[in-house]
Structures are given as C-alpha cells and as structure tokens.
Scaffold this motif. Structure first.
Motif, mmCIF file in Angstrom:
data_model
loop_
_atom_site.group_PDB
_atom_site.id
_atom_site.type_symbol
_atom_site.label_atom_id
_atom_site.label_comp_id
_atom_site.label_asym_id
_atom_site.label_seq_id
_atom_site.Cartn_x
_atom_site.Cartn_y
_atom_site.Cartn_z
ATOM 1 N N HIS A 40 0.839 -1.298 0.059
ATOM 2 C CA HIS A 40 -0.033 -0.078 0.002
ATOM 3 C C HIS A 40 0.908 1.144 0.152
ATOM 4 C CE1 HIS A 40 -3.406 -2.109 2.615
ATOM 5 N NE2 HIS A 40 -3.276 -2.600 1.239
ATOM 6 N N VAL A 42 0.762 5.572 -0.099
ATOM 7 C CA VAL A 42 0.018 6.860 0.191
ATOM 8 C C VAL A 42 1.097 7.995 -0.322
ATOM 9 C CG1 VAL A 42 -1.496 8.211 1.308
ATOM 10 C CG2 VAL A 42 -1.347 6.044 2.035
ATOM 11 N N ASN B 20 -4.835 0.555 8.603
ATOM 12 C CA ASN B 20 -3.464 1.147 9.069
ATOM 13 C C ASN B 20 -3.787 2.528 9.587
ATOM 14 O OD1 ASN B 20 -0.930 1.641 9.433
ATOM 15 N ND2 ASN B 20 -0.500 2.542 7.420
ATOM 16 N N THR B 24 -2.479 7.237 10.444
ATOM 17 C CA THR B 24 -3.539 8.366 10.767
ATOM 18 C C THR B 24 -3.060 9.120 11.946
ATOM 19 O OG1 THR B 24 -5.035 7.072 9.794
ATOM 20 C CG2 THR B 24 -5.787 9.242 10.815
ATOM 21 N N SER B 27 0.286 10.672 11.696
ATOM 22 C CA SER B 27 0.451 11.799 10.727
ATOM 23 C C SER B 27 0.135 13.174 11.645
ATOM 24 C CB SER B 27 -0.324 11.379 9.571
ATOM 25 O OG SER B 27 0.143 10.466 8.984
ATOM 26 N N VAL B 37 4.882 14.739 6.503
ATOM 27 C CA VAL B 37 4.716 13.234 6.062
ATOM 28 C C VAL B 37 4.506 13.284 4.567
ATOM 29 C CG1 VAL B 37 3.598 10.964 6.372
ATOM 30 C CG2 VAL B 37 3.712 12.602 8.528
ATOM 31 N N TYR B 38 5.296 12.633 3.825
ATOM 32 C CA TYR B 38 5.236 12.705 2.312
ATOM 33 C C TYR B 38 4.964 11.337 1.812
ATOM 34 C CZ TYR B 38 7.351 17.269 1.609
ATOM 35 O OH TYR B 38 7.690 18.561 1.614
ATOM 36 N N PHE B 39 5.062 10.337 2.465
ATOM 37 C CA PHE B 39 4.597 9.135 2.204
ATOM 38 C C PHE B 39 4.052 8.040 3.317
ATOM 39 C CE2 PHE B 39 8.191 10.430 -0.624
ATOM 40 C CZ PHE B 39 7.689 10.143 -1.785
ATOM 41 N N HIS B 40 3.170 7.280 3.038
ATOM 42 C CA HIS B 40 2.682 6.093 3.972
ATOM 43 C C HIS B 40 3.138 4.955 3.026
ATOM 44 C CE1 HIS B 40 -0.621 8.041 6.322
ATOM 45 N NE2 HIS B 40 0.460 8.787 6.545
ATOM 46 N N THR B 41 3.874 3.894 3.721
ATOM 47 C CA THR B 41 4.057 2.748 2.943
ATOM 48 C C THR B 41 3.654 1.593 3.984
ATOM 49 O OG1 THR B 41 5.665 3.623 1.714
ATOM 50 C CG2 THR B 41 5.880 1.274 1.879
ATOM 51 N N VAL B 42 3.148 0.457 3.293
ATOM 52 C CA VAL B 42 2.745 -0.775 3.873
ATOM 53 C C VAL B 42 3.168 -1.951 3.199
ATOM 54 C CG1 VAL B 42 0.835 -2.268 4.919
ATOM 55 C CG2 VAL B 42 0.490 0.227 4.574
ATOM 56 N N VAL B 43 3.975 -2.701 3.980
ATOM 57 C CA VAL B 43 4.823 -3.811 3.343
ATOM 58 C C VAL B 43 4.453 -4.910 4.430
ATOM 59 C CG1 VAL B 43 6.878 -3.029 4.449
ATOM 60 C CG2 VAL B 43 7.011 -4.584 2.491
ATOM 61 N N VAL B 53 11.909 -1.604 0.598
ATOM 62 C CA VAL B 53 11.078 -0.582 1.077
ATOM 63 C C VAL B 53 12.086 0.622 1.795
ATOM 64 C CG1 VAL B 53 9.415 0.307 2.728
ATOM 65 C CG2 VAL B 53 8.858 -1.167 0.911
ATOM 66 N N ILE B 56 14.192 2.420 -0.401
ATOM 67 C CA ILE B 56 13.556 3.431 -1.188
ATOM 68 C C ILE B 56 13.324 4.759 -0.197
ATOM 69 C CG2 ILE B 56 11.328 4.182 -2.352
ATOM 70 C CD1 ILE B 56 11.080 1.280 -3.199
ATOM 71 N N ARG B 60 14.326 8.879 0.027
ATOM 72 C CA ARG B 60 13.736 9.933 -0.368
ATOM 73 C C ARG B 60 13.279 10.592 1.101
ATOM 74 N NH1 ARG B 60 8.407 6.417 -2.576
ATOM 75 N NH2 ARG B 60 7.892 5.656 -0.553
#
Lengths: 419, 419
Positions: A40, A42, B20, B24, B27, B37-43, B53, B56, B60
């Motif tokens: 996922h 965002v 997730n 929230t 953030s 916050v520029y990104f949320h990632t789920v792995v 992940v 990356i 950034r």
C-alpha cells in the motif's frame, strides 16, 4: 500470480485527516479474487512525488490500483500525471460528460470547466461508471501492467469497484469462462483463534474455495471464495466447505453476507410478527438504540425503559423490593423480574433485560463484567443467563448487547419456530 | 524541514484484516511537531520486500518511522532487517529483558526464547519504553537519517509515541530550548468549511501557532500548536490565537483536549449535581446509552424510557391523548410533554425528550430528519427545539443525540450557572 499495489493519492491522508480505509476494502476484495496485495502506498497531491511513486510501483507490481485525485480541483492530478508518465492521451468520455451536463441542467446549478475535467479519461481505457458521483473511473493495460483508477470517496469508490471493476478483473484473471463466487459466514460466541484452530486442516489445505477469517467487534467472519466453470459448480464447492465448517462450529453461525446480528434478529422478529420490549440497566439503552437503527422496526419494537438507578427499577418498572433487598440488582432474580415486568407493561411478546456491572469497578461484591440477561417470552418460562466478561466498561456493554441479540436469535430458531 | 515517511510492516494490513490507523495517528502527531509526512507505505512480513522499502525510504525521506514487526514470532522482522540493511548490531536491552522476565515470573507462565527477542534493540539506539506490552521501541540516527521503530498494536504504539517518542523528537527538531505546546478546540454546530472560511485569514497567515482543522461525526476539531522558548510563552501564543477564534466562532466551542461533548456534559452534570432522565423516540435509547458510557454517571443519571410506539408514549409515559390526536407525535407539544413527564416520573431535575422522523421515509406528513427535542428543567419553563436534518436515518439519530447534549451544555452554561 498477479502482484498488486494500492496507491492512494491525497494529502489529507498524509495529514492524518482521513484514514486510508479504501486500501482495507480493496485488499479484501482482491484477496477474494486470489490477487495478492504486496504494497500500500500513500502519496500527496504532488506531481513529482506521484510520478516517482508510479515509477516505483510499475517496477515492482503487475496491477496498480489508484484511489483519489480524480476530483474537479487543481489538486486532483492522478490521471494527468499517469497519462504523462505513460505518454498517453486524455480524451473526453462523452457518456460521462452528458451525465454531468444533465445533472447541472436539472439542478439549475452552473457547470464549470473544472466539472468537465471529470469526464476526461486515459485513451483506450475501459471507463468505469460512477453511480454516486461525477469522477469517471478507468481501467487499462500498458506494457503488460494493469492500471485501475478509482475515485477517493468510499461512497463512490466501493460501488464502482464492486459493480463495474471486480467482474472485469475476475474475467481478466481467469478467462471469461471462469465464475467466481463468494460467501460470507458470520460467527458470534467463538473467538477467531478457536475457530481457526477448529478449521486448521481446512485452512491449511485451502485452494478452491479460499478461506479467510476476519475478527471484529466480538465477532468473526469467514469469507469463502470458489472459482469454477459455472456459477452452480462454484456454489457446489462453497456448499461443500460450508457443510464441513458447520459440522464443527455451525452453532456459532448467525448469518450470511452483509447482515449484522441485529439485522438477522430484526428480520426474524418481523417475519414472525414477534413484538419486543427491553429493560436495560448497564447497557443504558444501547440494545434498544440498535433495534431503532432499522427502518421498519416500529412494527414489532414497542419501546422500553432504561432503569439505570435502583429507584427507577422499583418505582417505574416495578421490580419488587424483596428481590432488590434479598438478591441485589446484579442477580438472576432481578433480571427475571425486569424482563417479565417490561413485557407486561409494554404488552409485548418478548421482554429482554440487562443488568450487571459495566465496570471498571466492582459493584455490590460482583466483579466488573458480571452480566445477567433475562428473556421472557409469552407462553414460555422466563430464562436468565449469566455472563462473565472482562473489566473494560464499553466492551462489556457492547458485548452484552450482542449477547442479547444472540439469545433472541437462538430462541427463535430453537423454540419459537418449533411451536 | 524534515520529510517523514511512515512504514507499516504487516501482512495482515495487506490482506485487509486491519486498517493502517497507526499512520493516521502518527501523521497528526507529526503535523503538530511541524514535520511533514510525504509517504505512507505498507509492506508485508517479507524480508526482501521490506529491505527494498527501506532502501527507497532512505533515499527520499529524512525521518523513517516503522510500526509493527517487533513481536515475538518468526514473522516479526523489522529490527532484524533494518539492522542488517544498515550493518548494525542487535543487542539486548537489559532493563527491558528484566521487565519481561519479571512478568513471566509473577504470572507463573513459561518464558520462551522468542520472548527474549523482544528485548533486542539496534545498538546505540535510545530505547523507547513500552508501558503496555513487551516489544521495546527504539530511535537512532544513521547517516543523517532518523529511524524510529514502534510496535504495531495501537494500544502499545500510541502511548509509546506520546510519552517517550514525541518529546525526544520535539527536542531534536527544535533544540532543547524550544517548547512545543498544543491545544485542541472542539466545535459543534458549525461545518468545517464554514469554520475554515471564518478563519481563513488566520489559517492563511499561520506559522506559529499552526492551525489544523479536522472534521468527524458532525463535529469539527481545531489543533493549535505553538513553539516558543518557554512553556508560558507558547501558552501565550496559543491564548492569542484562541481569542481570535473565539471572537468569530466562540459560541460553537464546547470543549478542549480529548473530551467529547458527552464527556463535557456529564462532567457539568456531576459538578452541578444535576439529575437527568430521558424519553427517547427516534433515538431509541442512543442518548441514554451515551450517558451510560461514563463510569460514575449513575450519581446523576436516573434512567428513562424508550417510547418507540405511540401506545408506549401514552400508556407508560403518560403523554396525553389530546396532544397525540391534535398535534401528532412529531410535534413540539409532544416533545414538551415527553420531557416534562419523564422528569416527573423519574424525579429528576432535567428531563430531555427526542421525537421525530428518523427516515428514510417521511411520517405523518413530516419529512425525514424533522426532529423535536424537549428540555424540561425544574424551575424553568420547558423549551422545545425543532431541527431539520437530512434523509439518512442513522445520521439523523446520531445528530439528534449530539444536539441533545449541546442543548444541555448550553443550558448549564447560560442559565443554570447564572442562578
């Protein structure tokens, strides 16, 4: 096996203003199709970062599903950036544009150029209809990767996915001749780990149908998904597994599909024309409020009382001084009288009562979580049930309400329908 | 300005089993600190994808916050993979290990080697205490990037962040001499867009304090965050902006901090020793259930009735046949009698009533969303209030309940406390 990535576009998610529940919904839906979601992501409404996210996703995933960024404002950039990245053209979908134009004509509001933007789609897409908004969705394949663009608001995204996207995805996954069929079983009164344990052999050898368990709010849900050449063959596969599950834990199943336990009970009350009233102490009206959530329930739901203080139990409901002095308000005797009295007073066929210790502190020497539920039904002896929940006040109250619905559910199934 | 990325590790999120919501929460918390916050990632719990992940995110973002994957099972890999990626050692934190050992000794349960894993931390980390679980959190800097590892369960993660992580982060952001102070204002009765419009000049020129609005459940919340050399200077900055906000929309503010509208009202009822009872029709007990959510409310909450069917309004509550025949149940006259009768019957100082059309269909010629609330207080003339909400049944019911609390809130502030 397809590897999917769900990309939500929207600064409001990164600010914590909304939660990315779309990803949860889509993950479940894709699991049903046998598609694994590996990431996922965002990202905000920022062209450079969005393009970078697309580049990464394209390199690691086969199916890229975007939510959000299809609105009419300058911040909405998903299709523009994706088209630019893939060097594809944006074209107007005439059907969609007509729909928007019609709406503004009928409502007498002024249509702006921005509204027209919502009918722009990436060239050669399959356009996905939006029955609850203006943003067109789209689906296309490029360089062997599948792209799906959906609107951000869940009220638009969910129906667009279920109605228009999922069938296309299922067909592209399996070839047109394969039929996918899902069935959801709802359980109450058994924990997820116990259920998974009871079904461990089925879960381990699962392939078709797939079996997935989800726990929430004192309940467990199992989703079965079968694929077959025909609908009836898929149904047969589902029936087989369901039968196996029922042999082990059938007593805990209360319903199917999108129905909640309260939905099931209200439907049975209406079908059987069984009228109901309630007297609530620790739940303080939560059981009745849940009944009241159902349009049309007034045919069978008379009303009731919230007998929070002991004086109200006595003076208004009419619980006897003897019971209160001898047994206390946290007792089977009190639950019994409450259920019987509310039934009499409201002239209903069913009277249900809740009394106990919500917590966190104990009361009259009873531990928090001690709950008595009384069930009085015309023509049947009144039954009382004792439960021992935990220390969490609001968990105990919510659990009591569900337990109340389950007792009525079982009563109707086991006793009323045999009369 | 620091660029942050929130990385959730857990296959259960990718399967749609949980949402997730940690992202929230974090953030919002980071926004208060002035961190974007520029990104949320789920792995998932997969070493190779997790490492990718990390690579990356490191390229950034400046601040990488991980949630999840700190548990005792073989699937829990976050710190192991991160340590491997950064070529750092994992060492046992003795304090944490002692805590786990103690717990197992006291509870008489057997401690496994896996439990010991939870005391492993990346070398040279600041260890973050976990007051509600076993997994140690950690925070460290490597190659100019900040790393924070938090447990996945929100009940452990949130307090670990608020109590132990946020102060460290604030200090590292601003230098030790800077003090950050936040204040949350709750509004009811005004929409988010109207509020943002009224405050648009303040929002546009905001820098210190920052101003963020959040909308939820018929309410709006504003978070103000000021930074200054001292706590009192930060408080002064907050007071200044709050005063400006109050000048414009002060009448809609009901409270501060974590308090809900019902919390505020229950507190005022207890402080003023004002007893209350309710008669509910369309809300069907939801107002009383909300009162009952508060431990200790039994001192002032007597109870009440759910007068769902008209016969119950008459026979049990005692609404006059004349009112029902002349005005109908959806009327100011009915709301007035309901409030007065329930106050009399329950011998309380306040009686509140709800009657109206929940919807979606209209009733007795009244549109869905037509709601009358009656408020009867000992020594005051009974007041009734008419609201016209929309067509959504459960929105109308929830809105009515909140409106009821707001009427009591205003009554206590404006009338009771002046007596």
């Amino acid at each position: 096996m397809k590897k999917a990535e769900i990309i939500a576009v929207g600064t409001e998610i990164l600010m914590g203003q909304i939660t990315n529940s779309n990803a949860t919904f889509l993950s479940r839906e894709l699991a049903e199709l046998g598609i694994y979601v590996y990431f996922h992501t965002v990202v905000g409404d920022n062209p450079k970062r969005l393009e970078e996210v697309i580049r990464i996703a394209e390199s690691r995933s086969d199916l890229l599903i975007f939510t959000g960024g299809l609105g009419p404002t300058d911040d909405d950039l998903t299709k523009q950036i994706l088209a630019h990245y893939l060097k594809k053209e944006l074209v107007t979908d005439q059907g969609h544009l007509d729909k928007i134009t019609d709406y503004f004509a009928v409502s007498g509001r002024k249509m702006t150029d921005n509204n027209k933007l919502q009918a722009l789609v990436i060239k050669d897409s399959t356009v996905l209809k939006n029955d609850f908004g203006f943003a067109a969705g789209m689906m296309f394949t490029e360089n062997g990767k599948n792209y799906i663009l959906l609107p951000g608001p869940p009220s638009e995204m969910k129906p667009m996915f279920k109605t228009y996207t999922k069938p296309l995805l299922a067909a592209s996954m399996n070839g047109d001749s394969i039929h996918l069929e899902s069935r959801i079983l709802h359980f109450f009164g058994i924990g997820e780990s116990k259920l998974a344990y009871d079904l461990s052999d089925l879960i381990e050898k699962q392939s078709n149908p797939t079996i997935a368990t989800y726990a929430s709010d004192n309940e467990v849900e199992i989703r079965l998904t079968a694929s077959a050449k025909t609908k009836s063959e898929a149904e047969r596969l589902l029936d087989e597994v369901e039968k196996e599950i029922k042999l082990r834990d059938g007593e805990f199943i209360y319903g199917y599909g999108d129905e909640s336990l309260a939905d099931v009970v209200v439907k049975k009350l209406l079908t059987n024309k069984l009228t109901i009233a309630a007297a609530e102490s620790l739940t303080a009206g939560a059981f009745q409020a849940e009944l009241g959530a159902h349009a049309g329930v007034s045919e069978v739901f008379k009303g009731g009382m919230v007998t929070y203080q002991t004086s109200i139990k006595q003076a208004i409901l009419g619980v006897s001084r003897e019971v209160i002095e001898r047994d206390g308000v946290v007792s089977a005797a009190c639950a019994k009288e409450m259920a019987e009295k509310i039934r009499e007073k409201c002239e209903s066929q069913i009277g249900i009562s809740f009394t106990g210790v919500a917590g966190p502190d104990s009361l009259e020497g009873h531990a928090a979580g001690t709950v008595y539920i009384g069930l009085s039904v015309e023509g049947f002896p009144t039954e009382t049930y004792l439960f021992r929940f935990g220390r969490d006040r609001n968990h105990n109250r919510a659990r009591s309400v569900k337990q109340g619905f389950q007792l009525i559910n079982q009563f109707i199934d086991e006793k009323w329908q045999n009369t």
